[in-house]
Design a protein around this motif. Structure first.
Motif, PDB file in Angstrom:
ATOM      1  N   PRO A 267      45.226  35.893  39.231  1.00  0.00           N
ATOM      2  CA  PRO A 267      45.307  36.040  40.865  1.00  0.00           C
ATOM      3  C   PRO A 267      44.410  37.087  41.483  1.00  0.00           C
ATOM      4  O   PRO A 267      44.276  38.195  40.676  1.00  0.00           O
ATOM      5  N   ILE A 268      43.760  37.030  42.502  1.00  0.00           N
ATOM      6  CA  ILE A 268      42.956  37.975  43.166  1.00  0.00           C
ATOM      7  C   ILE A 268      43.382  38.128  44.485  1.00  0.00           C
ATOM      8  O   ILE A 268      44.043  37.388  45.062  1.00  0.00           O
ATOM      9  N   GLY A 269      43.389  39.366  45.273  1.00  0.00           N
ATOM     10  CA  GLY A 269      43.708  39.733  46.363  1.00  0.00           C
ATOM     11  C   GLY A 269      45.007  39.491  46.700  1.00  0.00           C
ATOM     12  O   GLY A 269      45.972  39.937  45.804  1.00  0.00           O
ATOM     13  N   TRP A 270      45.253  38.796  47.803  1.00  0.00           N
ATOM     14  CA  TRP A 270      46.746  38.834  48.481  1.00  0.00           C
ATOM     15  C   TRP A 270      47.509  37.850  47.508  1.00  0.00           C
ATOM     16  O   TRP A 270      48.709  37.729  47.239  1.00  0.00           O
ATOM     17  N   GLU A 271      46.567  37.164  46.496  1.00  0.00           N
ATOM     18  CA  GLU A 271      47.522  36.276  45.572  1.00  0.00           C
ATOM     19  C   GLU A 271      48.275  37.057  44.377  1.00  0.00           C
ATOM     20  O   GLU A 271      49.032  36.526  44.067  1.00  0.00           O
ATOM     21  N   ARG A 272      47.637  38.239  44.215  1.00  0.00           N
ATOM     22  CA  ARG A 272      48.592  39.169  43.243  1.00  0.00           C
ATOM     23  C   ARG A 272      49.831  39.353  43.866  1.00  0.00           C
ATOM     24  O   ARG A 272      51.042  39.545  43.139  1.00  0.00           O
ATOM     25  N   VAL A 273      49.793  40.073  45.204  1.00  0.00           N
ATOM     26  CA  VAL A 273      50.913  40.362  46.123  1.00  0.00           C
ATOM     27  C   VAL A 273      51.986  38.991  46.001  1.00  0.00           C
ATOM     28  O   VAL A 273      53.256  39.160  45.953  1.00  0.00           O
ATOM     29  N   ALA A 274      51.408  38.127  46.328  1.00  0.00           N
ATOM     30  CA  ALA A 274      52.466  36.763  46.264  1.00  0.00           C
ATOM     31  C   ALA A 274      52.948  36.452  44.902  1.00  0.00           C
ATOM     32  O   ALA A 274      53.986  36.135  44.937  1.00  0.00           O
ATOM     33  N   VAL A 275      52.174  36.423  44.027  1.00  0.00           N
ATOM     34  CA  VAL A 275      52.881  36.089  42.647  1.00  0.00           C
ATOM     35  C   VAL A 275      53.825  37.131  42.252  1.00  0.00           C
ATOM     36  O   VAL A 275      54.896  36.623  41.683  1.00  0.00           O
ATOM     37  N   VAL A 276      53.335  38.398  42.479  1.00  0.00           N
ATOM     38  CA  VAL A 276      54.507  39.333  42.193  1.00  0.00           C
ATOM     39  C   VAL A 276      55.970  39.184  42.807  1.00  0.00           C
ATOM     40  O   VAL A 276      57.059  39.148  42.265  1.00  0.00           O
ATOM     41  N   ALA A 277      55.612  38.857  44.286  1.00  0.00           N
ATOM     42  CA  ALA A 277      56.839  38.528  45.039  1.00  0.00           C
ATOM     43  C   ALA A 277      57.420  37.454  44.502  1.00  0.00           C
ATOM     44  O   ALA A 277      58.857  37.443  44.476  1.00  0.00           O
ATOM     45  N   VAL A 278      56.741  36.125  44.340  1.00  0.00           N
ATOM     46  CA  VAL A 278      57.441  35.126  43.993  1.00  0.00           C
ATOM     47  C   VAL A 278      58.282  35.205  42.573  1.00  0.00           C
ATOM     48  O   VAL A 278      59.529  34.824  42.596  1.00  0.00           O
ATOM     49  N   LEU A 279      57.747  35.844  41.696  1.00  0.00           N
ATOM     50  CA  LEU A 279      58.242  36.203  40.276  1.00  0.00           C
ATOM     51  C   LEU A 279      59.572  37.134  40.365  1.00  0.00           C
ATOM     52  O   LEU A 279      60.362  36.913  40.006  1.00  0.00           O
ATOM     53  N   GLY A 280      59.335  38.081  41.503  1.00  0.00           N
ATOM     54  CA  GLY A 280      60.477  39.095  41.734  1.00  0.00           C
ATOM     55  C   GLY A 280      61.495  38.463  42.181  1.00  0.00           C
ATOM     56  O   GLY A 280      62.655  38.390  41.612  1.00  0.00           O
ATOM     57  N   VAL A 281      61.412  37.450  43.257  1.00  0.00           N
ATOM     58  CA  VAL A 281      62.410  37.102  43.939  1.00  0.00           C
ATOM     59  C   VAL A 281      63.163  36.006  42.816  1.00  0.00           C
ATOM     60  O   VAL A 281      64.317  35.780  42.817  1.00  0.00           O
ATOM     61  N   GLY A 282      62.349  35.283  42.240  1.00  0.00           N
ATOM     62  CA  GLY A 282      62.961  34.208  41.319  1.00  0.00           C
ATOM     63  C   GLY A 282      63.650  35.166  40.167  1.00  0.00           C
ATOM     64  O   GLY A 282      64.867  34.603  39.716  1.00  0.00           O
TER      65      GLY A 282
END
Lengths: 520, 315
Positions: A267-282
């Motif tokens: 993941p690059i840029g905003w995708e890194r934030v999104a991936v971390v957020a999704v996995l964290g919430v999950g």
């Protein structure tokens, strides 16, 4: 070109068909026939019990609502796992599976602990439990499909001038649609036939067809009403199943598939934030209910080794019965399901693959009820035949075995068998040397799943388990049904044990598969 | 009694007669869909014949299953067993034939040395490069000493330098071990390099079997000529005239009756295409360093011995 297919001697070929068919005839068709007979002959004719339309309405809309919410929750996870390469990806893939193999009784008990006290926890508890349970279905099916969409098609669209939204709508979504609809249909099916969750979280006025069958048969002893509801359930499920298998057949044949390794990227840029957020919430959603469950179990561990009025045995012994029954059930499911898979793999994917799901869709409660009225006298009497429990559990687990092993058998390159033949391997030798080692991995996964599912099986077991040999889900249900914090605590402690056992079985199978997976 | 195979109502093999001499390599050359792979499958016993027969050393093979034919097979995609290492792949055929462990191990080492993979016995096949995979597949097919080795486009889908190197190696290897082989390909250069004889196939029929030189000098018909790269075919009704490109010389001349329209180098040879003022075209193979550039007006001279008369189409 017969030689490309798995080749067996005629005798063995017949066995692969006869054993599963005979098993299904005796333990699936016969109990269903018994229900049908009971419904038609015992007075009352074909009338459905009062309030059935309300029942059907609630069953349908809660399943639809659960499906929509599950899709909304599962899609971000599918996107994360289907598009990106990151450390811990395979662990995340495995963990997503944990809620799915968790017994419904455990999930329901966990949400009982999660939600504020009060007699009526409302529809939200049911929906949340269904989402928790089925997110794995959406994540694995849609994520898996996403990981095979050739990124070149989106790149080609971009070069031709399509912006990100346009690409998502015109390139990605159409390629994802079959997997989406297949996942939605399967989730709907599971929620439509949901039993443990509704029974424990539903409270008065929130019955589904499935729980009402249990209510009529086991509490009100109105076998006629139970039989009529079972037939209604069978019809409804057949419709859902037909739609499911049509959608799945379409999902299977979608376009050219890319290799996962070419699709995944960091993941690059905003995708890194999104991936971390999704996995964290999950992770939070996964851990929170289980943590609360463990919290509620605190202080009750000692009680597992004391006699209690709720059971005829000490609570810990339920774990022993569970393990023993699940072991036998997994062995039966692997034998019957494995043979059925061999027979199925001989022909291309089609409608028969969908039919294999039938025991699953026909609902565990119906199966248990069918056993109750079909095997109520010698030579097969559920009151004296302990093995009816693992047989019922294996019927629920076997469809999963078939669904895991059949595609693995079909995916073996027929040229491997042809080369083996030209090198002097007879058909049976080729089967032993090529097919068996190559499906070993799928077989291990199937074994873990079958064991986990048998461990958690509730709907059928609750009918056929004898009082002095309760399984964990049955014991948990007994304790939940009794008043007092002490009983709730013991239920939570047993649920923790059950969750641990089921998760271990499934994760162990995934590990075995992963360790051997690279060369396949 | 040519071999016949009907697949889905379509005649994939329409009466094929092919003799393979001991120790020779026959290259079966044809476009895709010409039935050449079906021919191999029929020989191996993987495809039932709808007519005709396959015989080996005078013995008919009808009813003999693939695993008892003693015929080796190598596919384009190698079909290595993914769950076995290099040695276990190569030894497979020896095990099936009941060869004892010690001689089998020795034979595996011998074959790996033959294909240039000595000491790689315990590599996993997933870690091999494309060229190494080919070598393992070849060693595996050769291990049980098959009486005939069948190769189904084994070098398709390889990059050009690797492809060319393996063609040379295979040709040397077949000559060295005098392996009887049937080599199926759609690549003319491959067929010429490897085949003692080349059999040209089209639509389930064999049109011509000949040594490469003979094929080049006298193709069976206009289609065969064009397919093997004899570009100058002039059809005049029932007969056609084929002019070999290397016998066409284009000499720059202000009063010539043709103009060079294209020139491209392929290795040592430059292929030139010239257009006559009346619109006809002719192709010339030029071996020198200074071919006439496109746009140059040229005079065309043709060695009359290099023009052959062939039927436009044979039946």
């Amino acid at each position: 070109m017969d030689t490309g297919r798995p080749t067996l001697s005629r005798g063995r070929t017949v066995a692969t068909v006869i054993v599963p068919v005979a098993f299904l005839a005796l333990f699936f068709a016969f109990p269903l026939a018994a229900i049908l007979k009971r419904g038609l002959t015992s007075g009352g004719g074909l009338s459905l019990p009062a309030g059935t339309s309300q029942l059907l309405w609630f069953t349908t809309w809660q399943a639809a609502a659960s499906t929509v919410l599950t899709l909304a929750t599962g899609l971000p996870l599918a996107w994360t796992i289907g598009r990106f390469r990151f450390r811990g990806r395979s662990l995340a893939r495995a963990l997503v599976l944990v809620p799915f193999v968790l017994p419904t009784v455990v999930v329901a008990t966990a949400f009982l602990a999660l939600l504020p006290d009060g007699y009526d926890r409302g529809i939200w508890a049911i929906l949340a439990a269904h989402v928790f349970f089925n997110v794995a279905v959406v994540t694995r099916i849609v994520g898996g499909a996403w990981a095979t969409i050739d990124p070149h098609s989106a790149e080609a669209a971009a070069v031709l001038g399509a912006g990100p939204l346009r690409r998502a709508r015109e390139v990605t979504l159409p390629q994802l649609a079959p997997a989406l609809s297949a996942a939605a249909a399967l989730t709907f099916l599971f929620c439509f036939t949901s039993f443990g969750v509704i029974l424990i979280l539903g409270g008065p006025g929130r019955a589904t067809v499935e729980t009402e069958i249990y209510n009529q048969a086991a509490r009100l002893f109105d076998l006629h009403a139970a039989a009529m509801l079972s037939l209604l359930q069978l019809g409804a499920v057949a419709v859902v199943l037909a739609v499911t298998s049509i959608l799945e057949a379409r999902a299977g044949g979608a376009g050219t598939l890319a290799a996962e390794d070419d699709v995944l990227r960091r993941p690059i840029g905003w995708e890194r934030v999104a991936v971390v957020a999704v996995l964290g919430v999950g992770a939070l959603v996964l851990v929170l209910p289980l943590a609360l469950l463990i919290g509620q179990a605190r202080g009750s561990w000692g009680a597992l080794f004391q006699e209690t009025p709720a059971l005829l045995v000490e609570p810990w012994q339920a774990a022993v019965f569970s393990l023993a029954f699940a072991g036998v059930a997994a062995a039966i499911a692997l034998t019957v399901g494995g043979l059925a898979a061999i027979a199925l793999a001989r022909r291309p994917p089609g409608v028969i693959d969908g039919l294999v799901l039938l025991p699953l869709g026909a609902s565990a409660v119906m199966l248990g009820f069918g056993f109750l009225i079909a095997f109520d006298q010698p030579p097969i009497d559920f009151r004296s035949s302990w093995w009816l429990v693992p047989v019922a559990q294996s019927l629920v687990a076997a469809p999963f075995v078939v669904r895991i092993v059949t595609p693995a058998l079909r995916s073996i390159d027929p040229r491997l068998r042809e080369v083996a033949a030209t090198l002097g391997a007879s058909p049976s030798r080729s089967w032993r040397e090529i097919d068996v080692p190559l499906v070993g991995r799928a077989f291990a996964v199937a074994a873990g799943f079958a064991f986990a599912i048998a461990l958690g099986e509730f709907g059928a077991t609750v009918f056929v388990a004898r009082a002095e040999q309760p399984t964990l889900p049955v014991a948990i249900f007994r304790f939940l049904g009794r008043p007092g914090a002490e009983n709730q605590g013991i239920a939570a402690a047993l649920a923790v044990v059950l969750a641990g056992l089921a998760a271990c079985a499934a994760l162990a199978a995934e590990r075995v598969a992963d360790g051997r997976g690279r060369t396949l | 009694m040519g071999a016949r195979v009907v697949l889905g109502g379509h005649e994939a093999l329409a009466g094929v007669d092919l003799d393979v001499e001991q120790g020779a390599t026959i290259a079966v050359l044809g476009p895709s869909g010409s039935g050449k792979s079906t021919l191999l499958r029929a020989i191996a016993g993987l495809q039932r014949l709808d007519g005709g027969s396959v015989t080996l050393d005078g013995r008919p093979l009808a009813g003999v299953p693939p695993h008892r034919r003693g015929i080796g097979l190598m596919f384009q995609d190698d079909a290595l067993f993914p769950h076995r290492d290099v040695a276990a792949n190569v030894v497979f055929g020896l095990r099936m034939n009941g060869v004892a462990r010690a001689p089998a191990t020795a034979r595996v080492s011998e074959l790996l040395a033959l294909v240039g993979l000595e000491g790689r016995e315990h590599r996993s096949v997933g870690s091999l490069s494309g060229g190494e995979r080919k070598r393992v597949a070849l060693a595996r097919a050769l291990a049980p000493a098959p009486r005939v080795l069948l190769l189904d486009e084994p070098l398709g889908a390889l990059d050009r330098p690797l492809h060319d190197r393996l063609v040379t190696e295979l040709a040397d290897l077949f000559a060295e071990i005098r392996q009887t082989a049937v080599y199926v390909t759609h690549d003319v250069a491959e067929a010429f390099a490897l085949g003692t004889l080349v059999a040209v196939m089209r639509e389930g029929k064999i049109l011509q079997v000949a040594r490469p030189e003979r094929l080049w000098a006298s193709p069976a018909d206009a289609w065969v000529a064009r397919f093997i790269g004899l570009a100058n075919v002039e059809e005049r009704g029932e007969t056609s005239f084929v002019t070999r490109p290397e016998a066409v010389v284009l000499g720059p001349a202000a009063d010539g009756d043709a103009v060079v329209v294209a020139a491209h180098r392929d290795g040592p040879v430059v292929t030139l295409r010239a257009r006559y003022d009346d619109g006809r075209e002719i192709t010339s193979a030029h071996a020198g360093l200074a071919p006439p550039a496109p746009g140059t007006r040229v005079a065309v001279s043709v060695d009359p011995d290099a023009v052959v008369e062939v039927p436009t189409a044979i039946d």
